[in-house]
Write a protein that holds these residues in place. Structure first.
Motif, mmCIF file in Angstrom:
data_model
loop_
_atom_site.group_PDB
_atom_site.id
_atom_site.type_symbol
_atom_site.label_atom_id
_atom_site.label_comp_id
_atom_site.label_asym_id
_atom_site.label_seq_id
_atom_site.Cartn_x
_atom_site.Cartn_y
_atom_site.Cartn_z
ATOM 1 N N TYR A 160 39.517 66.543 52.096
ATOM 2 C CA TYR A 160 38.809 67.466 51.204
ATOM 3 C C TYR A 160 37.550 66.808 50.641
ATOM 4 O O TYR A 160 36.473 67.418 50.600
ATOM 5 C CB TYR A 160 39.768 67.863 50.086
ATOM 6 C CG TYR A 160 39.148 68.534 48.880
ATOM 7 C CD1 TYR A 160 38.811 69.890 48.902
ATOM 8 C CD2 TYR A 160 38.949 67.825 47.706
ATOM 9 C CE1 TYR A 160 38.267 70.505 47.786
ATOM 10 C CE2 TYR A 160 38.413 68.431 46.585
ATOM 11 C CZ TYR A 160 38.070 69.765 46.630
ATOM 12 O OH TYR A 160 37.540 70.369 45.527
ATOM 13 N N ARG A 163 34.851 66.651 53.337
ATOM 14 C CA ARG A 163 34.242 67.967 53.580
ATOM 15 C C ARG A 163 33.343 68.361 52.415
ATOM 16 O O ARG A 163 32.273 68.931 52.611
ATOM 17 C CB ARG A 163 35.330 69.019 53.801
ATOM 18 C CG ARG A 163 36.091 68.849 55.102
ATOM 19 C CD ARG A 163 36.871 70.100 55.452
ATOM 20 N NE ARG A 163 37.652 69.886 56.658
ATOM 21 C CZ ARG A 163 37.160 69.929 57.886
ATOM 22 N NH1 ARG A 163 35.869 70.163 58.061
ATOM 23 N NH2 ARG A 163 37.947 69.734 58.934
ATOM 24 N N ALA A 167 29.395 69.045 52.810
ATOM 25 C CA ALA A 167 28.793 70.333 52.475
ATOM 26 C C ALA A 167 27.631 70.170 51.507
ATOM 27 O O ALA A 167 26.741 71.006 51.457
ATOM 28 C CB ALA A 167 29.848 71.258 51.867
ATOM 29 N N SER A 224 39.603 73.160 51.762
ATOM 30 C CA SER A 224 38.947 72.505 52.895
ATOM 31 C C SER A 224 38.535 73.515 53.959
ATOM 32 O O SER A 224 37.455 73.411 54.553
ATOM 33 C CB SER A 224 39.878 71.449 53.507
ATOM 34 O OG SER A 224 40.081 70.379 52.605
ATOM 35 N N ALA A 225 39.387 74.505 54.187
ATOM 36 C CA ALA A 225 39.052 75.547 55.167
ATOM 37 C C ALA A 225 37.860 76.363 54.703
ATOM 38 O O ALA A 225 36.981 76.719 55.507
ATOM 39 C CB ALA A 225 40.259 76.448 55.386
ATOM 40 N N ARG A 228 34.676 74.256 55.087
ATOM 41 C CA ARG A 228 34.306 74.123 56.497
ATOM 42 C C ARG A 228 33.497 75.315 56.978
ATOM 43 O O ARG A 228 32.638 75.184 57.852
ATOM 44 C CB ARG A 228 35.575 73.952 57.342
ATOM 45 C CG ARG A 228 35.296 73.642 58.805
ATOM 46 C CD ARG A 228 36.559 73.224 59.556
ATOM 47 N NE ARG A 228 37.588 74.263 59.493
ATOM 48 C CZ ARG A 228 38.766 74.104 58.908
ATOM 49 N NH1 ARG A 228 39.071 72.971 58.307
ATOM 50 N NH2 ARG A 228 39.669 75.077 58.915
ATOM 51 N N SER A 229 33.750 76.483 56.382
ATOM 52 C CA SER A 229 33.073 77.694 56.840
ATOM 53 C C SER A 229 31.776 77.977 56.098
ATOM 54 O O SER A 229 31.070 78.923 56.434
ATOM 55 C CB SER A 229 34.009 78.900 56.684
ATOM 56 O OG SER A 229 34.264 79.149 55.309
#
Length: 246
Positions: A160, A163, A167, A224-225, A228-229
């Motif tokens: 996490y 990421r 980001a 985290s998902a 990622r997007s």
């Protein structure tokens, strides 16, 4: 169960055991609280309780424009928390131990405290210069499989962090040592993750360490998902350094 009576400091944030809390004290009710704490002998802990505000203002309106142009000035220990302050606060908070209380020339204080023990708010007393509360200390039970869950949460937390840093196009140091004691892991992750106050409050009042870790594992995987997007995130300064532990 053990109960204690302590000064109460409501905040718009959640304090967890083991985490450091710096405070800039300027309101008179909290100045009075610090002056009272300074009367505590040096060989005794200077303790107060922190609770998160559910409905109310951390800083009471003192004059129009502070903090609201239309605000009506309020006075007293429960100013800003309505006619029934018990309803304004979350029921579970944390005791803070003030290691440093330094008075400034303007009469305010700079305070450095550390969260120690979870407590449940039982009653309030607003008859003095600041709020005091009767509090029930809450034991930290390990729950089932806390050790294995802590290992999983640490792995998810490191992913996490990476990421989150990516980001924000920022490098992340991975040299910092992370704890392995399950309850410490659970509180560190709860404090360091970018979560709203209700979610952090839910983690604070989890029935045991294992339940908190399970919740954090779900949250970290979901966050985290989401990260990622997304191409970028708002600049919340949480990955510049490690969360400070006692």
């Amino acid at each position: 169960m053990t109960t204690v009576r302590l000064p109460l400091f409501p905040l718009n944030s959640v304090l967890f055991p083991g985490l450091v809390l710096p405070l800039n004290i300027f309101e008179e009710r909290y100045r009075a609280m610090m002056r009272e704490l300074l009367k505590t002998p040096d060989d005794e802990s200077r303790r107060f309780a922190v609770v998160a505000i559910r409905d109310g203002h951390e800083v009471a309106p003192s004059s129009p424009g502070l903090p609201d142009q239309t605000a009506v000035p309020e006075r007293g220990p429960s100013a800003g928390f309505g006619s029934d302050p018990m309803k304004a606060f979350h029921a579970v908070g944390c005791i803070a131990d003030a290691a440093t209380i330094r008075e400034r020339a303007d009469g305010g204080f700079e305070v450095l405290a550390t969260g120690t023990t979870r407590v449940r708010l039982k009653s309030l007393d607003s008859s003095g210069a600041f709020l005091t509360a009767e509090l029930q200390e809450l034991p930290e039970e390990p729950g089932d499989e806390a050790g294995a869950l802590a290992e999983g949460v640490l792995r998810a937390f490191r992913a996490y962090q990476k990421r989150l840093a990516g980001a924000r196009e920022r490098s992340l140091s991975t040299d910092a040592e992370l704890p392995d004691e399950p309850s410490v892991v659970s509180y560190l992750v709860a404090a360091a993750a970018v979560l709203d106050t209700p979610t952090k409050q839910r983690l604070l009042q989890a029935p045991d360490t294992a339940s908190r870790l399970r919740d954090e594992l779900r949250l970290l995987r979901t966050e985290s998902a989401v990260i990622r997007s997304l191409p970028s995130l708002p600049a919340i300064e949480l990955t510049r350094g490690p969360t400070s532990l006692n």
